[in-house]
Design a protein around this motif. Structure first.
Motif, short mmCIF file in Angstrom:
data_model
loop_
_atom_site.label_atom_id
_atom_site.label_comp_id
_atom_site.label_asym_id
_atom_site.label_seq_id
_atom_site.Cartn_x
_atom_site.Cartn_y
_atom_site.Cartn_z
N GLU A 1 0.65 -1.03 0.32
CA GLU A 1 -0.16 0.06 -0.27
C GLU A 1 0.81 1.10 0.02
O GLU A 1 0.31 2.07 -0.57
N THR A 2 1.77 1.18 0.87
CA THR A 2 2.45 2.45 0.86
C THR A 2 4.54 2.01 0.49
O THR A 2 5.29 1.47 1.50
N PRO A 3 4.56 2.08 -0.67
CA PRO A 3 6.12 1.84 -0.99
C PRO A 3 6.87 2.59 -0.21
O PRO A 3 7.30 3.94 -0.10
N PHE A 4 8.10 2.35 0.05
CA PHE A 4 9.27 3.05 1.13
C PHE A 4 10.55 3.12 1.10
O PHE A 4 10.44 1.54 0.44
N VAL A 5 11.64 3.49 1.15
CA VAL A 5 12.87 3.52 1.33
C VAL A 5 13.89 3.68 2.57
O VAL A 5 13.33 4.59 3.26
N LEU B 1 7.54 -5.03 6.35
CA LEU B 1 6.26 -5.30 5.45
C LEU B 1 4.68 -4.51 6.46
O LEU B 1 3.43 -4.06 6.11
N GLU B 2 4.38 -5.06 7.57
CA GLU B 2 3.50 -4.17 7.59
C GLU B 2 3.40 -2.85 8.06
O GLU B 2 2.67 -1.87 7.46
N ARG B 3 4.43 -2.12 7.97
CA ARG B 3 4.79 -0.24 7.64
C ARG B 3 4.54 -0.47 6.27
O ARG B 3 3.47 1.11 6.17
#
Length: 347
Positions: free
Chosen positions: A59-63, A119-121
């Protein structure tokens, strides 16, 4: 460490741990087995430049950078890691691949973060069923095929660590510095090193290292129709005495290790007459989930002659190590009792 380890190929580097180092519950970093498909990076990446990307069906890709990773809740777990082809050379019929004896295995205490926290983040999107791992190492060969592997989302969310420590030290470069995936209780093929990208997918990753190798198949069978190599199979090894040695009469201390991936070891039995009779071994050392159990058996020998020592493991689910391995084209998961027997002379 090449004077200690048996190097099967220098490029990519594949080398096994000597038996003497397998007698310790913790396998020293310096001699922990090496298994690579590509080139080990020449130097450590600058941690100020390193980034891990979480992308795909989220839902929210991040680095995330390394300092932020270190700030997350820490996970520590003992885990026995084994090459899928360990003991391949012990099979009666030749199988393709590096000729491992029993040294393609080791046990370490790993520190890092739980993959599920990342993954939860990100938020796992509906339908996401698999998690693919990719490292920043460079592939070898003209085809330049990257080593990318995926595991089911259930494994990723329950018992997979992203490790940045190994036996209390920063992860060594050759073992994946600064970060490697570690699917606890699964073979090394599922534990991608030098990690820099995690991608969630609907289906298993489609690629050479998922479809053509690390599948259990027979000659003439299409590889991708075979089962994936995942969990480490129930197995015991004998680490002392060395094969083909001459022993004195009297008490002989037989040492070994037993492991079963995600399962727990219930008992180990030892035979000194080729499997005609069995005696119980005694567990020694720590007992931790996902880690091997070391054992010993004191064998009193009062007659000279030729002997074959066998060991047989049983797990808590009642599964018993098979007397003979089930052969496949690449010799994966050799856990046969007979294949791991030790022939010795007593004088």
């Amino acid at each position: 460490m090449d004077e200690l380890m048996r190097v099967m190929s220098p490029r990519p580097r594949n080398a096994e741990t000597p038996n003497t180092y397998l007698r310790s519950w913790i396998t020293a970093n310096k001699v922990f087995f090496d298994r690579n498909q590509g080139e080990i990076p020449e130097k450590e990446i600058d941690l100020s430049e390193w980034r891990l990307e979480v992308t795909g069906r989220v839902e929210t890709p991040f680095v995330i950078d390394f300092d932020s990773l270190l700030a997350m809740p820490k996970a520590i777990a003992a885990n026995t890691l084994e090459c899928s082809g360990n003991s391949r050379s012990l099979l009666d019929m030749k199988a393709s691949g590096n000729p491992w004896t029993i040294g393609g295995v080791g046990n370490a205490v790993w520190g890092g973060v739980w993959l599920k926290d990342l993954l939860e983040r990100a938020g796992v999107a509906q339908g996401a069923g698999h998690v693919a791992f990719e490292g920043y190492d460079k592939p070898l060969g003209k085809a330049q095929i990257k080593f990318i592997r995926s595991i089911p989302i259930e494994k990723a969310m329950t018992s997979t660590i992203l490790a940045y420590e190994m036996n209390g030290e920063p992860l060594p470069l050759k073992h994946g510095y600064p970060l490697r995936a570690l699917a606890l209780g699964w073979t090394g093929a599922n534990c991608v090193k030098w990690l820099n990208r995690i991608t969630l997918l609907d289906e298993p990753y489609a690629g050479f290292y998922m479809d053509q190798v690390y599948r259990i198949h027979q000659p003439g069978q299409e590889p991708k129709t075979g089962e994936y190599v995942t969990e480490i199979t129930l197995k015991s090894i004998i680490t002392q005495p060395e094969p083909e040695t001459t022993l004195p009469l009297g008490d002989v201390t037989v040492l070994g290790a037993a492991y079963a991936g995600e399962a727990d070891i219930e008992k180990v039995d030892v035979s000194t007459d080729g499997g005609e009779s069995w005696q119980a071994a005694t567990f020694i050392g720590p007992h931790e989930p996902f880690a091997w159990q070391h054992w010993q058996y004191v064998w009193h020998v009062d007659r000279p002659g030729s002997y074959t020592i066998l060991s047989r493991a049983t797990d808590r689910d009642g599964r018993v190590q098979p007397m003979q391995a089930s052969w496949n084209k690449h010799g994966y998961n050799n856990n046969g009792i007979k294949e791991h027997g030790i022939a010795v002379q007593v004088a």
